[in-house]
Design a protein around this motif. Structure first.
Motif, PDB file in Angstrom:
ATOM      1  N   ALA A   1     -30.491 -28.564 -22.643  1.00 21.05           N
ATOM      2  CA  ALA A   1     -30.827 -27.144 -22.788  1.00 21.05           C
ATOM      3  C   ALA A   1     -29.756 -26.240 -22.195  1.00 21.05           C
ATOM      4  O   ALA A   1     -29.929 -25.033 -22.143  1.00 21.05           O
ATOM      5  CB  ALA A   1     -32.169 -26.871 -22.117  1.00 21.05           C
ATOM      6  N   GLY A   2     -28.687 -26.827 -21.693  1.00 21.58           N
ATOM      7  CA  GLY A   2     -27.566 -26.006 -21.251  1.00 21.58           C
ATOM      8  C   GLY A   2     -27.399 -25.914 -19.750  1.00 21.58           C
ATOM      9  O   GLY A   2     -26.626 -25.105 -19.259  1.00 21.58           O
TER      10      GLY A   2
ATOM     11  N   GLN B   1     -22.574 -25.017 -21.458  1.00 31.57           N
ATOM     12  CA  GLN B   1     -22.617 -23.598 -21.798  1.00 31.57           C
ATOM     13  C   GLN B   1     -22.774 -23.403 -23.308  1.00 31.57           C
ATOM     14  O   GLN B   1     -23.602 -22.606 -23.774  1.00 31.57           O
ATOM     15  CB  GLN B   1     -21.300 -22.975 -21.330  1.00 31.57           C
ATOM     16  N   ILE B   2     -21.997 -24.155 -24.050  1.00 33.06           N
ATOM     17  CA  ILE B   2     -22.031 -24.009 -25.516  1.00 33.06           C
ATOM     18  C   ILE B   2     -23.362 -24.521 -26.063  1.00 33.06           C
ATOM     19  O   ILE B   2     -23.971 -23.921 -26.942  1.00 33.06           O
ATOM     20  CB  ILE B   2     -20.834 -24.739 -26.163  1.00 33.06           C
ATOM     21  N   ARG B   3     -23.822 -25.661 -25.511  1.00 29.70           N
ATOM     22  CA  ARG B   3     -25.123 -26.184 -25.955  1.00 29.70           C
ATOM     23  C   ARG B   3     -26.198 -25.140 -25.720  1.00 29.70           C
ATOM     24  O   ARG B   3     -27.071 -24.914 -26.548  1.00 29.70           O
ATOM     25  CB  ARG B   3     -25.474 -27.447 -25.157  1.00 29.70           C
ATOM     26  N   ASN B   4     -26.114 -24.501 -24.554  1.00 31.38           N
ATOM     27  CA  ASN B   4     -27.143 -23.528 -24.192  1.00 31.38           C
ATOM     28  C   ASN B   4     -27.163 -22.338 -25.143  1.00 31.38           C
ATOM     29  O   ASN B   4     -28.222 -21.854 -25.535  1.00 31.38           O
ATOM     30  CB  ASN B   4     -26.904 -23.058 -22.753  1.00 31.38           C
ATOM     31  N   GLN B   5     -25.971 -21.879 -25.541  1.00 32.66           N
ATOM     32  CA  GLN B   5     -25.917 -20.626 -26.289  1.00 32.66           C
ATOM     33  C   GLN B   5     -25.834 -20.798 -27.797  1.00 32.66           C
ATOM     34  O   GLN B   5     -26.149 -19.882 -28.543  1.00 32.66           O
ATOM     35  CB  GLN B   5     -24.740 -19.792 -25.777  1.00 32.66           C
ATOM     36  N   HIS B   6     -25.381 -21.967 -28.231  1.00 33.28           N
ATOM     37  CA  HIS B   6     -25.086 -22.078 -29.668  1.00 33.28           C
ATOM     38  C   HIS B   6     -25.725 -23.270 -30.382  1.00 33.28           C
ATOM     39  O   HIS B   6     -25.606 -23.376 -31.587  1.00 33.28           O
ATOM     40  CB  HIS B   6     -23.561 -22.137 -29.863  1.00 33.28           C
TER      41      HIS B   6
ATOM     42  N   PRO C   1     -34.110 -23.011 -22.233  1.00 34.69           N
ATOM     43  CA  PRO C   1     -32.726 -22.590 -22.537  1.00 34.69           C
ATOM     44  C   PRO C   1     -32.451 -21.147 -22.128  1.00 34.69           C
ATOM     45  O   PRO C   1     -31.351 -20.847 -21.662  1.00 34.69           O
ATOM     46  CB  PRO C   1     -32.638 -22.735 -24.063  1.00 34.69           C
TER      47      PRO C   1
ATOM     48  N   ARG D   1     -29.826 -19.456 -19.313  1.00 32.80           N
ATOM     49  CA  ARG D   1     -28.884 -18.368 -19.610  1.00 32.80           C
ATOM     50  C   ARG D   1     -28.950 -17.270 -18.557  1.00 32.80           C
ATOM     51  O   ARG D   1     -28.105 -16.390 -18.523  1.00 32.80           O
ATOM     52  CB  ARG D   1     -29.230 -17.726 -20.961  1.00 32.80           C
TER      53      ARG D   1
ATOM     54  N   ASP E   1     -26.647 -21.172 -33.262  1.00 29.14           N
ATOM     55  CA  ASP E   1     -25.893 -21.161 -34.516  1.00 29.14           C
ATOM     56  C   ASP E   1     -26.068 -22.460 -35.271  1.00 29.14           C
ATOM     57  O   ASP E   1     -25.877 -22.519 -36.466  1.00 29.14           O
ATOM     58  CB  ASP E   1     -24.409 -20.977 -34.191  1.00 29.14           C
TER      59      ASP E   1
END
Lengths: 844, 241
Positions: A345-346, B93-98, B121, B125, B175
């Motif tokens: 989840a980031g 970071q990318i997994r979290n946002q995209h 998620p 952020r 995305d």
């Protein structure tokens, strides 16, 4: 619909990704969730949380207690008094052979002050005891001091006026505890009177509790201060008595030590000290002024013990943390998926570490609180339990600094616990978990092996080192005493002869030695009469005339000419009936025992026994060569007929054992009653018998075991503490190793179940789980042998009597430790293999 | 059902561009080639399925695409960004946002409520709780699970759990949605419902790459990539109604 082009969402440069990272505190709901999760688990999983919290709390309490003790002792042994480093303790020492005595007295103070005119300040403190009469009688500590002592040392004034030079001896200051306990903290107490030892004293103030003496008995909270004026002091007295209760302290504002040469000059050349010096020169002794930092004196041998204990406590804490790491590894193995999902989840690795930190913190915080409560309880309990036996525990005081250190330690420990649990990335470990295909996969394999190795290694080092310490301690306390620790009572009496008779006898003694001998004979007859009556009343006991017990808090010394150089030296002497030494199980190394016939030997050839130390001084290593040689004192000659093993109390002193003769001075005599192990002396019978005879006054009782307890208290404290801590470390290690065995078999339960289901034999499965662990255990134990020898080498600087264990003992211990560790691994595997394989497979 | 907003195909740049991708697993002296010379690209708004027999490398490929695993050779550009040299935290970071993930085993955190699972998620952020509340509610409404937001996963059926998992995957408006056997643990009724939901999301603009071995569901995708023994053996375009 968000029509922003997608490419704009993914920055083309990694630096911009860093800028996008949210501030950590904005993710507070996640941190709170983790902490709440930990708190919930604390209640939900008592089987895991209770051992975690209790073991950590116990070890933290132990660490806090020992750390507080060490800090109190090493940094600020006297609460409330700062700049202790500026203070020097002055002693006037006289070497009397068996011991070095401090003969410092307050009468020396004016002369010393005069000899050292300068900015330094002197404080003289004389500790004593007194009986304070209020509604009830109370035993109190009296501190006699010069008026400037309180200000000089910085003892805080709680109430009333500070002591000044103009105060007289009938004015008194109370300690805060005495004021609180006996006067209920009455603020109107100033000006009231109290009765101390029949004297009426006026209360002038209240001072803080003073704990500035090395002996705990002088640091009791019920204290009364009295002050004297220098002009009231009499001339320097001639006396050879130890003044261990007197402290002469010197404080220089620049922490400069005292000019002992100037004081020595005064002692040697001043006319004030002529009479004083004459007394010592007659005994071939010269008093010398010496000084040492007050802090060092207060700390004494306890400083070394405190440091060793602190080291042991840290090792124990590390072993506990290793155990808890294992527990956490076990707990978080089942939470691998949650961690993986956080990463998916980031969550960054750093944040995941923070989340786990908080989750573990929810368990370490209760342990922290519990440990503080336990430590505070121990702070009250230990001094109450040990009384004056172990002064070191009276220094125990948990302070704010200790608590801050503890909080930091807990923070670091929590970090150490959470750190290894976080995977470095999602790769390898977590993907199978997410895909649901990680059944029975071993997690934290490296971690648990490291824990296993370090845990056993550390505790084996502790066990092997402590085994040497405890063996040396045990021998010195219990087995190599040089006498049997039997049931033995001893008493001496005041002989209340008529005062006029005594004065007449004393005067006569100077003029007529025959009269003096007759006086002695009279005393002797009275003692023989008492001995015979007691022996009749106590037929199962041995009643022996003697100047003391094999070890005794009072002793006698004589100046003797000793071969081969014919030097004069002080020797501790004792006189007793010939059977005394055998009755107390003393060991004859060479020659023969004393016999009744020896009591009748000629005055210039009295047979004596000597101890190893004296034999070494006379004949070197060939102790037997001392037999037949003579020691002389004026016209008396003593012939050595036997050498006894050193008695532990005097292991470094020269001892001589004479036969009690009719011509002996009977003023110092007493009676020893030796009993079998299952018998004890009825003191009432003895006292009744004494009352039947005239001329005997007050009785003073001594007990061999009590004397032994007094002399061995520090050694016993060391011995008990080290044994206790070692046993604790071994127990912790066993629990930890068992935990790792459990974790290994639990993680491999799928594989084990499949193997069982497909017909594997139990022996093969045991081997499967234990094979990787057993060589590790062996390596840890072997490495610890080397490490413990290194530690012992360092410790022998502090404790020269310390010996490493014989090789056979070491080998035995190594095999035992390995076996214990192997069994600790084997047990949980056995439990795991008892399960029904099909049941296990279904539950996975 | 309210529509969740997604990034749309407003550019010609592929979301995923893979060329010559290879993945080798090494265990001691033994090397296993899980993926060999894989090349394809996925445009924004596309729904691509990856299928093939068990062990052909489908999940390995999906993990690489989701930046959960690295690769041994070739290149992988995510929206034009080279991914080879990205650090662990940058990947997070990318997994979290995209990127959003949906797993076969749902993978909800049992100790968290539905709401907290979906909010995960967004909380990573560092968004304000007010925004989190709004977006989670919207996401749960989109999968028709808004009435279960204080439930724990164990209190939900398999189909409901998968819908919550989808809500979690789309809550951050990613995305790229990576879906691994979404119907594998579901009965056909629930499987159909989940697939309908994914199709709906794709129509709303979401780019989806889905691993499945069920031909019925791979037919929902506009393009199907066939893997065999770690190699891409076919790329089939479909007309989707």
């Amino acid at each position: 619909m968000d029509s922003q082009p997608m490419t704009s969402n993914i920055p083309a440069h990694s630096n911009s990704l860093r800028r996008e990272r949210p501030v950590w505190w904005r993710c507070y709901p996640l941190y709170w969730q983790s902490f709440a999760q930990g708190s919930r688990d604390l209640l939900r999983l008592p089987a895991q949380s209770l051992p975690f919290v209790l073991s950590l709390a116990l070890m933290l309490a132990l660490f806090l207690t020992i750390a507080s003790l060490s800090r109190s002792l090493l940094v600020q042994p006297i609460p409330g008094i700062d700049k202790i480093g500026q203070i020097q303790l002055l002693e006037a020492k006289v070497d009397i052979g068996p011991a070095v005595m401090n003969i410092m007295s307050k009468e020396m103070l004016p002369g010393i002050q005069q000899a050292l005119a300068g900015p330094g300040e002197f404080s003289f403190l004389g500790f004593g005891t007194g009986k304070l009469k209020l509604a009830q009688q109370h035993d109190v500590i009296t501190i006699e001091a010069n008026a400037g002592a309180v200000a000089n040392l910085g003892v805080p004034l709680i109430l009333g006026q500070p002591p000044i030079e103009a105060n007289n001896r009938h004015e008194v200051w109370l300690s805060e505890a005495l004021w609180q306990q006996l006067f209920a903290g009455d603020p109107n107490i100033i000006g009231q009177t109290l009765q101390l030892d029949e004297e009426t004293l006026t209360i002038r103030g209240v001072l803080a509790h003073f704990v500035g003496h090395r002996q705990a008995k002088n640091n009791q909270p019920l204290q009364l201060w009295r002050f004297y004026q220098l002009k009231d002091l009499g001339p320097l007295k001639m006396k050879l008595t130890s003044s261990s209760n007197n402290l002469l302290l010197y404080r220089h504002p620049d922490a400069r030590p005292l000019d002992t040469a100037a004081v020595g000059e005064w002692l040697t050349n001043s006319k004030d000290t002529t009479a004083f010096k004459a007394m010592f020169s007659g005994m071939n002794m010269t008093p010398a002024i010496s000084q040492q930092p007050y802090l060092t004196w207060i700390q004494g041998e306890s400083a070394t013990l405190a440091l060793v204990l602190l080291a042991v406590a840290i090792v124990l804490l590390v072993i506990t943390v290793l155990n808890l790491t294992n527990l956490c590894a076990g707990r978080f193995t089942s939470r691998q998926r949650d961690m993986a999902l956080q990463l998916v989840a980031g969550c960054t690795i750093g944040r995941l570490r923070g989340l786990l930190y908080l989750e573990i913190l929810a368990w370490t915080l209760p342990a922290l609180c519990l440990s503080v409560l336990l430590a505070l309880w121990l702070q009250r309990l230990l001094p109450a339990l040990t009384g004056n036996l172990f002064p070191i525990v009276h220094h125990l005081q948990v302070s704010g600094v200790d608590l801050i250190v503890l909080v930091v330690v807990v923070g670091i420990l929590t970090s150490a616990l959470s750190w290894p649990l976080v995977p470095k990335s999602l790769q390898h470990q977590l993907q199978p978990v997410l895909a649901g295909s990680g059944k029975g996969m071993q997690q934290h394999k490296g971690l648990s092996k490291t824990v296993l190795f370090s845990q056993l290694g550390l505790s084996a080092v502790l066990v092997l080192t402590a085994a040497s310490l405890t063996l040396s301690g045990y021998q010195s306390i219990y087995t190599k005493l040089g006498y049997r620790l039997s049931n033995a009572e001893y008493f001496n009496l005041e002989q209340s002869l008529d005062l006029d008779d005594v004065v007449a006898a004393s005067k006569a003694a100077e003029l007529n030695p025959k009269k003096a001998a007759a006086e002695e004979k009279m005393r002797h007859q009275a003692w023989l009469e008492l001995q015979q009556r007691l022996q009749k009343k106590l037929p199962q006991h041995q009643v022996l005339l003697s100047t003391g017990l094999p070890i005794h808090s009072r002793f006698f010394a004589e100046n003797l000419v000793i071969p081969p150089q014919n030097n004069e030296r002080m020797v501790l002497t004792s006189a007793s009936e010939p059977s005394f030494h055998q009755a107390f199980g003393m060991t004859l190394l060479h020659g023969r025992w004393l016999t009744p016939a020896d009591a009748e030997a000629a005055n210039n050839l009295q047979p004596i026994l000597i101890n190893e130390q004296l034999a070494k001084q006379i004949a070197g290593d060939d102790l037997a060569a001392a037999i037949g040689q003579s020691l002389t004192k004026e016209d008396v000659s003593f012939q050595i007929v036997g050498v006894l093993q050193d008695v532990k109390q005097y292991s470094n002193t020269a001892n001589m054992y004479k036969v009690l003769r009719s011509a002996e001075a009977f003023g110092d005599i007493g009676i020893a009653i030796v009993s079998a192990a299952d018998l004890s002396v009825d003191r009432a019978v003895v006292e009744q018998t004494i009352q039947e005879l005239p001329n005997f006054g007050a009785i003073s009782w001594f007990n061999l075991k009590e004397e032994w307890a007094g002399y061995t208290k520090q050694s016993r404290l060391n011995f008990y503490l080290i044994s206790l801590l070692t046993a604790t470390s071994l127990l912790l290690a066993i629990l930890g190793i068992a935990g790792i065995g459990r974790l290994h078999s639990h993680q491999r339960r799928f594989e084990l179940a499949v193997r069982l289901a497909t017909g594997a034999r139990l022996k093969q499965l045991y081997w499967l789980v234990l094979a990787p662990l057993l060589p590790l255990l062996a390596a840890a134990v072997l490495l610890s042998v080397w490490a413990s020898n290194q530690v012992l080498l360092r410790l022998s600087v502090w404790w020269p009597q310390l010996e490493t264990l014989p090789l056979s003992w070491q080998a035995g211990l190594v095999v035992s430790l390995w076996t214990i560790a192997a069994l600790a691994c084997w047990w949980p595997v056995r439990q795991a293999l008892r399960a029904d394989p099909l049941q296990s497979l279904r539950s996975l | 059902m309210p529509q969740q907003q997604h990034q749309t195909a407003a550019t010609n740049q592929p979301v995923v561009q893979v060329s010559g991708l290879g993945k080798e697993f090494r265990q001691g002296p033994i090397a296993t080639l899980a993926l060999q010379d894989i090349s394809f690209s996925v445009m924004p708004g596309e729904f691509v399925s990856i299928s093939g027999p068990s062990g052909c490398g489908k999940s390995s490929l999906l993990h690489i695409l989701g930046l959960m695993d690295g690769y041994s050779s070739g290149d992988y550009l995510l929206a034009g960004l080279p991914t080879k040299s990205l650090g662990t935290d940058q990947r997070s970071q990318i997994r979290n946002q995209h990127i959003g993930f949906v797993f076969q085993a749902f993978n909800l955190i049992d100790s968290m409520t539905v709401f907290d699972n979906v909010a995960l998620p967004l909380r990573h952020r560092g968004l304000p709780e007010k925004v989190v509340n709004e977006q989670v509610s919207a996401s749960l409404q989109q999968v028709d699970m808004a009435h279960r937001l204080s439930f724990y996963p164990a209190q939900l059926s398999g189909g409901q759990q998968q819908r919550v998992a989808i809500a979690r995957a789309i809550v951050g408006k990613p995305d790229l949605l990576l879906v691994d056997e979404p119907t594998g643990n579901l009965d056909s009724k629930n499987g159909d419902a989940v697939m309908a939901l994914l199709t709906q999301l794709n129509r709303a603009g979401a780019t989806i790459i889905m691993v499945t071995h069920d031909s019925r569901y791979s037919a929902c995708a506009q393009r199907s990539l066939q893997l065999l023994d770690g190699k891409l053996v076919a790329s089939v375009m479909r007309e989707v109604a």
